[in-house]
Design a protein around this motif. Structure first.
Motif, PDB file in Angstrom:
ATOM      1  N   LEU A   1       0.830  -1.211   0.000  1.00 54.32           N
ATOM      2  CA  LEU A   1       0.000   0.000   0.000  1.00 54.32           C
ATOM      3  C   LEU A   1       0.862   1.257   0.000  1.00 54.32           C
ATOM      4  CD1 LEU A   1      -2.801  -0.940   2.565  1.00 54.32           C
ATOM      5  CD2 LEU A   1      -3.050  -0.646   0.102  1.00 54.32           C
ATOM      6  N   ILE A   2       1.920   1.234   0.802  1.00 50.12           N
ATOM      7  CA  ILE A   2       2.809   2.393   0.885  1.00 50.12           C
ATOM      8  C   ILE A   2       3.502   2.609  -0.456  1.00 50.12           C
ATOM      9  CG2 ILE A   2       4.884   3.295   2.004  1.00 50.12           C
ATOM     10  CD1 ILE A   2       3.961   1.793   4.553  1.00 50.12           C
ATOM     11  N   LYS A   3       3.915   1.519  -1.083  1.00 45.24           N
ATOM     12  CA  LYS A   3       4.573   1.630  -2.391  1.00 45.24           C
ATOM     13  C   LYS A   3       3.600   2.159  -3.446  1.00 45.24           C
ATOM     14  CE  LYS A   3       6.648  -1.102  -6.099  1.00 45.24           C
ATOM     15  NZ  LYS A   3       7.807  -0.213  -6.337  1.00 45.24           N
ATOM     16  N   LEU A   4       2.388   1.588  -3.491  1.00 44.92           N
ATOM     17  CA  LEU A   4       1.418   2.013  -4.490  1.00 44.92           C
ATOM     18  C   LEU A   4       1.057   3.487  -4.339  1.00 44.92           C
ATOM     19  CD1 LEU A   4      -0.948  -1.098  -4.506  1.00 44.92           C
ATOM     20  CD2 LEU A   4       0.508  -0.336  -6.383  1.00 44.92           C
ATOM     21  N   GLY A   5       0.969   3.937  -3.101  1.00 42.39           N
ATOM     22  CA  GLY A   5       0.644   5.337  -2.847  1.00 42.39           C
ATOM     23  C   GLY A   5       1.841   6.260  -2.905  1.00 42.39           C
ATOM     24  N   GLN A   6       3.039   5.687  -3.136  1.00 45.75           N
ATOM     25  CA  GLN A   6       4.292   6.460  -3.167  1.00 45.75           C
ATOM     26  C   GLN A   6       4.381   7.386  -1.959  1.00 45.75           C
ATOM     27  OE1 GLN A   6       4.432   8.346  -7.056  1.00 45.75           O
ATOM     28  NE2 GLN A   6       5.174   6.482  -8.008  1.00 45.75           N
TER      29      GLN A   6
END
Length: 419
Positions: free
Chosen positions: A16-21
């Motif tokens: 989730l953190i990666k997808l939301g940058q």
């Protein structure tokens, strides 16, 4: 974003953190150890690591990860290979250490005074991040909080989440071959008298015998040798099985007693609508409110994922096309959690196509509703899954099976994709 690790795993949180940058900090806390298990009468106790961790992110990539104990023991272990033990003790307290993790601050101080080269610093950071994520990805009970914050500064390097998680997942799976003889990188090996009586040439692990004192963990030995914990564990495993090396026991983490209130069967069903369109959210709220349902609408899919674990809805309505995160991705992530494995998830789509419905099924959706829809269509669907007058409603898994069967029967004679 916050919640329990029993509801969403570390891997999904990182994704989730990666997808939301996202740029910020992830705090993870394990449950307090309850008791020791196993026979510990003849072995020294192995010192446990901190039971909480911090991971720092910048634009969806990891910058640094470590424990929250504020100690420099781990950094000291890493620089031991470079014979810099004295250099660390002679450092003045760096200003950066008062704002960031002390360990990270002292590492930067060693770089700034040229005790370490940038390449050595990156190697140490790589080891720190890997061992922290190894612990976190192995953790199944605890709590987490992610908060947006300014990026950790200065930055030496960043780590891609996907490649890091993939490598560590493989390593964690391989680690299982050592059970039950070796259970954790935090166990401390100790050479038995039988082994000590033999010549050192008879033991292939002679190089690391000096650290097998019952007080130095497998993880610490891996730092000294600049090897992975898996490599070290693999090296000592045959001798642990033969009884030439013993391992100290460690605390096992226990989840707290479940004191949460039971949900009463007579309560009003709770429904969450995730849609970036204001008109759809207002329409759903108005229709369901008028018919006695408890409804919450959320526009941001990333925000929705954290709120869902607090709201615990009985039914989720989710748009497919949304910024930052598609409805398919939201659905797939929720299905990874035991909390939402059986919760009806209905996809809201503006397309009435077979492919969209198949993709929704593959993501784990229970049903779909085509936009625009009328009040009666919405109410019929909601009644089907969580109707106020249907306390004995069928289980979602059976409903899913029936819905898939209906779709396939509907499309068999008309869809070119099944020819």
């Amino acid at each position: 974003m916050q919640g329990q690790l029993a509801e969403i795993d570390i891997r999904s949180i990182l994704q989730l953190i990666k997808l939301g940058q996202r740029t910020g900090e992830l705090y993870v806390e394990a449950y307090i150890p309850a008791s020791l298990t196993g026979n510990t009468s003849s072995l020294p106790q192995c010192h446990l690591p901190s039971q909480s961790w911090l991971v720092f992110f910048f634009n969806g990539q990891i910058i640094y990860a470590g424990t929250t104990d504020g100690q420099l023991n781990r950094l000291s272990d890493y620089i031991h290979r470079y014979e810099l033990d004295e250099a660390l003790h002679n450092l003045d307290v760096p200003a950066i250490a008062t704002f960031n993790s002390p360990e990270y601050g002292y590492l930067w101080a060693l770089l700034e005074n040229h005790s370490l080269t940038p390449q050595q610093g990156r190697t140490i950071l790589n080891g720190m991040v890997h061992e922290t994520l190894f612990d976190l990805l192995s953790l199944h009970q605890g709590t987490f909080v992610f908060k947006l914050a300014a990026g950790l500064s200065p930055q030496l390097t960043t780590f891609d989440i996907d490649s890091l998680v993939a490598a560590l997942t493989t390593q964690i799976q391989a680690w299982k071959q050592f059970y039950p003889h070796i259970q954790s990188p935090h166990q401390c090996p100790i050479v038995t008298e039988k082994s000590q009586s033999n010549s050192r040439e008879d033991v292939k692990t002679a190089r690391i015998l000096q650290w097998m004192d019952g007080e130095t963990s497998i993880q610490q030995i891996s730092r000294y040798l600049n090897r992975s914990v898996f490599t070290v564990a693999k090296g000592i495993y045959p001798y642990v099985r033969q009884g030439l090396i013993h391992l100290s026991d460690i605390n096992h983490l226990q989840p707290p007693d479940d004191t949460s209130e039971e949900w009463h069967a007579t309560r009003v069903p709770r429904i969450v609508c995730i849609d970036d369109g204001l008109t759809i959210r207002q329409t759903v709220e108005q229709i369901l409110d008028e018919h006695g349902y408890e409804v919450t609408s959320i526009s941001n899919p990333l925000r929705a994922l954290s709120l869902l674990f607090q709201l615990r809805p009985d039914l989720i309505l989710c748009d497919i096309v949304m910024p930052e995160l598609e409805g398919y991705q939201v659905c797939a992530m929720l299905r990874q959690s035991t909390v939402f494995r059986q919760t009806p998830i209905v996809m809201l789509t503006g397309k009435d196509g077979f492919i969209d419905r198949v993709k929704a099924r593959m993501a784990g959706a229970t049903d779909y509703l085509t936009k625009p829809f009328g009040a009666q269509e919405l109410l019929t669907l909601v009644e089907k899954y969580v109707g106020l007058g249907n306390p004995a409603r069928p289980k979602p898994d059976r409903l899913l099976a029936e819905a898939i069967k209906d779709d396939l029967e509907l499309e068999t004679t008309s869809s070119p994709f099944l020819d």
